[in-house]
Design a protein around this motif. Structure first.
Motif, PDB file in Angstrom:
ATOM      1  N   GLU A  22       0.813  -1.225   0.000  1.00 33.47           N
ATOM      2  CA  GLU A  22       0.000   0.000   0.000  1.00 33.47           C
ATOM      3  C   GLU A  22       0.842   1.269   0.000  1.00 33.47           C
ATOM      4  N   ARG A  71      -0.930   6.800  -8.056  1.00 36.42           N
ATOM      5  CA  ARG A  71      -1.801   5.836  -7.392  1.00 36.42           C
ATOM      6  C   ARG A  71      -1.468   5.746  -5.902  1.00 36.42           C
ATOM      7  N   VAL A  75      -4.171   6.752  -3.015  1.00 37.34           N
ATOM      8  CA  VAL A  75      -4.696   5.785  -2.056  1.00 37.34           C
ATOM      9  C   VAL A  75      -4.279   6.165  -0.636  1.00 37.34           C
ATOM     10  N   THR A 126      -5.332  -4.683 -11.035  1.00 35.11           N
ATOM     11  CA  THR A 126      -5.620  -4.771  -9.602  1.00 35.11           C
ATOM     12  C   THR A 126      -4.707  -5.744  -8.863  1.00 35.11           C
ATOM     13  N   TYR A 129      -1.196  -4.498  -6.876  1.00 31.67           N
ATOM     14  CA  TYR A 129      -1.146  -3.691  -5.657  1.00 31.67           C
ATOM     15  C   TYR A 129      -1.886  -4.398  -4.528  1.00 31.67           C
ATOM     16  N   TYR A 131      -3.289  -4.058  -0.579  1.00 33.22           N
ATOM     17  CA  TYR A 131      -3.631  -3.121   0.482  1.00 33.22           C
ATOM     18  C   TYR A 131      -4.223  -3.886   1.656  1.00 33.22           C
ATOM     19  N   GLN A 137      -8.415   1.051  -1.961  1.00 27.37           N
ATOM     20  CA  GLN A 137      -8.133   0.753  -3.361  1.00 27.37           C
ATOM     21  C   GLN A 137      -9.430   0.787  -4.171  1.00 27.37           C
ATOM     22  N   ASN A 141     -10.279   3.015  -7.464  1.00 26.47           N
ATOM     23  CA  ASN A 141     -10.639   2.411  -8.748  1.00 26.47           C
ATOM     24  C   ASN A 141     -12.005   2.874  -9.229  1.00 26.47           C
ATOM     25  N   SER A 260     -11.838  -7.348  -8.885  1.00 26.26           N
ATOM     26  CA  SER A 260     -10.806  -7.183  -7.862  1.00 26.26           C
ATOM     27  C   SER A 260     -10.775  -8.397  -6.940  1.00 26.26           C
TER      28      SER A 260
END
Length: 365
Positions: A22, A71, A75, A126, A129, A131, A137, A141, A260
């Motif tokens: 993250e 990004r 986030v 997706t 990354y 988190y 996230q 998105n 996701s």
């Protein structure tokens, strides 16, 4: 680079893209040779797809629309803003969020600049990354998808900003839900789901008390789970009773949810998510919004292996901006036989050739 299922990963394969946490720091570096231990760890982290480097995908570039730095910053800002509301009532949460609203508006402006500076279809990867909380996230998105859809629909810039803020904050009501429900790893019971559904009303109550955003933003939070046929919640609204902004965010919300990672179900590939939403076009979701999603989002990301109806197999080499569902494919196999040299096929020029399926478990002989 080539997209494969983690189940097809073998020791010795070369990672094509890094996996980030993250904070934007790599957990698994690009160009690393995979081992049994790395593959096992990726499975434990619920990674379902990875990119590898091999001969058939040589020189195929896979790029996300939003740069990693933007990004990670976005986030992180969402996380900071949302975490400060945990455990607060709606009025106190609104007070906290009001102080963060300027940063969030700047964030939406940055995303709009990125989308307007890139005329190609939106690509979000997706599985790259990870988190601790999927909510941050997901909010990011959904904002990107909503902006891409609204841009395709021709909304003016100020409307896009409002839609962007509405999308960014559509799930903010979840921050005042009981933590044991919000973070439950499996599926919710009926009683827990009834409490989860309250996040739309909680979000509305928080956002309507903000002095720095439009009241329309509050209605985005309230109505993003409403459906055209009245089957949604919290009020069972139908068609014209639902605000157009909420109809956009509803489609973006579902598309990101199904494409996701979730602990309790496998993610869909973009083409599968689009097919799912398109099957409910005109019943649950507004057709013009679904059509805008289809035009603005990549169906088959670069590096995806496709099986074609005429016995050929190829890998998506680049996108076709004229028709999002018909990319350029690098053909490397015909009727089960590997070719000595590959060639590029523009699927738009051959409408009789259908895409039968995506093959994420193809292993090169």
């Amino acid at each position: 680079m080539r997209l494969i299922s983690i189940n097809a990963a073998k020791p010795g394969m070369i990672m094509g893209r890094a996996i980030f946490n993250e904070s934007g720091h790599p957990l698994v570096q690009r160009h690393v040779k995979m081992t049994e231990g790395i593959i096992r760890r990726l499975k434990q982290m619920n990674i379902q797809y990875i990119y590898i480097e091999d001969e058939i995908s040589k020189d195929i570039v896979v790029e996300e629309t939003v740069p990693l730095e933007l990004r990670a910053k976005a986030v992180s800002n969402i996380e900071r803003s949302f975490r400060q509301m945990k455990g607060l009532n709606s009025r106190d949460a609104a007070f906290v969020l009001d102080k963060q609203s300027k940063k969030l508006n700047f964030l939406v402006d940055d995303l709009l600049k990125t989308i307007f500076s890139n005329n190609e279809m939106l690509t979000i990867i997706t599985d790259t990354y990870l988190y601790d909380e999927a909510l941050f996230q997901h909010s990011f998105n959904v904002t990107l998808y909503s902006l891409a859809i609204a841009k395709e629909l021709g909304y003016p810039y100020e409307d896009l900003r409002t839609i962007g803020i509405g999308a960014l904050l559509h799930d903010v009501g979840k921050m005042v839900l009981p933590l044991e429900i919000l973070h439950k790893p499996g599926q919710l019971t009926d009683e827990e789901f009834a409490i989860m559904k309250l996040h739309t009303r909680y979000g509305f109550n928080i956002l309507r008390n903000l002095h720095t955003v439009s009241l329309l933003v509050a209605h985005c939070a309230l109505q993003h789970h409403e459906r055209l046929d009245g089957s949604g919640y919290p009020r069972g609204l139908v068609d014209n009773e639902i605000h157009p902004y909420a109809k956009i965010i509803a489609v973006a919300d579902v598309f990101d949810a199904v494409t996701s990672n979730r602990v309790y179900r496998d993610k869909m590939l973009p083409s599968e998510g689009i097919d799912l939403i398109e099957s409910d076009s005109g019943t649950l979701f507004e057709k013009r919004v679904v059509d805008a999603l289809i035009k603005s989002v990549v169906h088959y990301p670069n590096g995806t292996v496709l099986c074609l109806s005429d016995g050929r197999r190829g890998i998506v080499a680049k996108q076709n901006t004229k028709q999002s569902s018909r990319p350029y494919v690098r053909i490397f196999e015909e009727n089960g036989m590997l070719l000595k040299s590959t060639y590029l096929l523009n699927l738009e020029e051959f409408p009789q050739v259908e895409i039968l399926r995506v093959d994420t478990e193809y292993l090169q002989p």
